[in-house]
Design a protein around this motif. Sequence first.
Motif, PDB file in Angstrom:
ATOM      1  N   SER A   1      -4.276   0.065   5.668  1.00 27.28           N
ATOM      2  CA  SER A   1      -3.250  -0.728   6.358  1.00 27.28           C
ATOM      3  C   SER A   1      -3.114  -0.293   7.814  1.00 27.28           C
ATOM      4  O   SER A   1      -3.005  -1.137   8.717  1.00 27.28           O
ATOM      5  CB  SER A   1      -1.900  -0.581   5.649  1.00 27.28           C
ATOM      6  OG  SER A   1      -1.911  -1.215   4.396  1.00 27.28           O
TER       7      SER A   1
ATOM      8  N   THR B   1       0.827  -1.201   0.000  1.00 23.25           N
ATOM      9  CA  THR B   1       0.000   0.000   0.000  1.00 23.25           C
ATOM     10  C   THR B   1       0.865   1.256   0.000  1.00 23.25           C
ATOM     11  O   THR B   1       0.392   2.337  -0.372  1.00 23.25           O
ATOM     12  CB  THR B   1      -0.922   0.033   1.228  1.00 23.25           C
ATOM     13  OG1 THR B   1      -0.123  -0.046   2.419  1.00 23.25           O
ATOM     14  CG2 THR B   1      -1.880  -1.138   1.210  1.00 23.25           C
TER      15      THR B   1
ATOM     16  N   ASP C   1       4.225  -9.218   0.714  1.00 22.00           N
ATOM     17  CA  ASP C   1       3.738  -7.897   1.103  1.00 22.00           C
ATOM     18  C   ASP C   1       4.954  -7.061   1.494  1.00 22.00           C
ATOM     19  O   ASP C   1       5.775  -7.507   2.315  1.00 22.00           O
ATOM     20  CB  ASP C   1       2.773  -8.039   2.282  1.00 22.00           C
ATOM     21  CG  ASP C   1       2.105  -6.724   2.684  1.00 22.00           C
ATOM     22  OD1 ASP C   1       2.677  -5.640   2.415  1.00 22.00           O
ATOM     23  OD2 ASP C   1       1.023  -6.783   3.288  1.00 22.00           O
TER      24      ASP C   1
ATOM     25  N   GLU D   1      -6.000  -1.695   9.743  1.00 21.62           N
ATOM     26  CA  GLU D   1      -5.869  -3.130   9.995  1.00 21.62           C
ATOM     27  C   GLU D   1      -4.859  -3.405  11.113  1.00 21.62           C
ATOM     28  O   GLU D   1      -5.071  -4.279  11.961  1.00 21.62           O
ATOM     29  CB  GLU D   1      -5.449  -3.848   8.711  1.00 21.62           C
ATOM     30  CG  GLU D   1      -6.495  -3.835   7.614  1.00 21.62           C
ATOM     31  CD  GLU D   1      -7.768  -4.550   8.032  1.00 21.62           C
ATOM     32  OE1 GLU D   1      -7.682  -5.545   8.778  1.00 21.62           O
ATOM     33  OE2 GLU D   1      -8.858  -4.106   7.617  1.00 21.62           O
TER      34      GLU D   1
ATOM     35  N   THR E   1      -2.832   2.986   2.330  1.00 25.57           N
ATOM     36  CA  THR E   1      -2.037   3.143   3.549  1.00 25.57           C
ATOM     37  C   THR E   1      -2.934   3.340   4.761  1.00 25.57           C
ATOM     38  O   THR E   1      -2.690   2.773   5.835  1.00 25.57           O
ATOM     39  CB  THR E   1      -1.077   4.340   3.408  1.00 25.57           C
ATOM     40  OG1 THR E   1      -0.241   4.127   2.269  1.00 25.57           O
ATOM     41  CG2 THR E   1      -0.211   4.495   4.647  1.00 25.57           C
TER      42      THR E   1
ATOM     43  N   GLN F   1       5.285  -4.726   3.425  1.00 28.55           N
ATOM     44  CA  GLN F   1       5.308  -4.503   4.866  1.00 28.55           C
ATOM     45  C   GLN F   1       6.095  -5.602   5.596  1.00 28.55           C
ATOM     46  O   GLN F   1       6.689  -5.360   6.646  1.00 28.55           O
ATOM     47  CB  GLN F   1       3.867  -4.447   5.391  1.00 28.55           C
ATOM     48  CG  GLN F   1       3.725  -4.043   6.832  1.00 28.55           C
ATOM     49  CD  GLN F   1       2.279  -3.893   7.227  1.00 28.55           C
ATOM     50  OE1 GLN F   1       1.423  -3.636   6.383  1.00 28.55           O
ATOM     51  NE2 GLN F   1       1.983  -4.056   8.502  1.00 28.55           N
TER      52      GLN F   1
END
Length: 228
Positions: A150, A103, A220, A153, A147, A222
Motif C-alpha cells: 500500500s 492491508t 477499502d 502504491e 501495508t 484506507q
Amino acid sequence: MRVLVLGQGKTGKLVAEVAAERGHSVHVLDAKENANASALTPPFVAGFDVVIDFTSPEAVVQNMKAVLATGAKMVVGTTGWYDRLQNARELVERKQAGLLYGTNFSIGVQVMLQLASKMGELLKSAGYKFSIEETHHVTKLDSPSGTAISLSEVVKRSTGIGEVPITAHRVGDAAGTHVLEAKSDADKLVLTHESYSRRSFAEGAVRAAEWLSTRTGCYDFQDVYSQM
C-alpha cells in the motif's frame, strides 16, 4: 452485535477479545473447524451480523466466497489475496453483501499513508529516490506485507515513478515496522511506523465491523477509516 471471527492466530484471538470488551457476542472458528470454508453454510452465517477474517491468503478467498454469497457482511484483515479483489467486488454487488478490506487496520498506519502521499507529492521533482523496508514476525505468510505494498502504491501515485523497491524481513515475534525512505544526493527523509502491539489492528477491525454492520457495498479501510 453478533460477530464471527475466522482465524485463531495472534491477531484473530485479539480481535475476539476486543469485540467482547466492546459488548459484542463473539464466536471463533479456527482453521481445523473451517477447512475449505466447510463450516460457512448459509444457515450458520445467517446467525451473525458481521464476519471478521484474519486467516491466510489461501483460506480467505474460499471464506469470502462462502460468506458473501449469502449476502452477509465481512471485514477482511487477511492480505495476499488482492489479485482476486475484482471477483470479490462483483460478488458483493450481485448479492447485495458488505465487504470492508484493508492491508492494515491501525489508525497510525492510515496516517502514515497520508503522509507518504504528501512526501511523494512534495519531493517528486527534487531528485529523491524512494524505498521501503518492512519487518514482521516469522510466521507472517505474505511477503512483502500488504501495508508495504500500500505504501508503495501511494508513493507511485503521488510521484509518478514506476517502482518503489521493498525489502522485507521476518524476525522473531515482531508486530510490524514499516519504514519509507526518500533519499537524495544531499540528504534523506525517513517516515517510520512501528507497532508495539497487535491491539491497534484488532481495535480497528472491530470498529470496521461496527461501521459495516449497517451498510452494503465494497470498501477499502484506507478510504473510510476517518468515519469510524
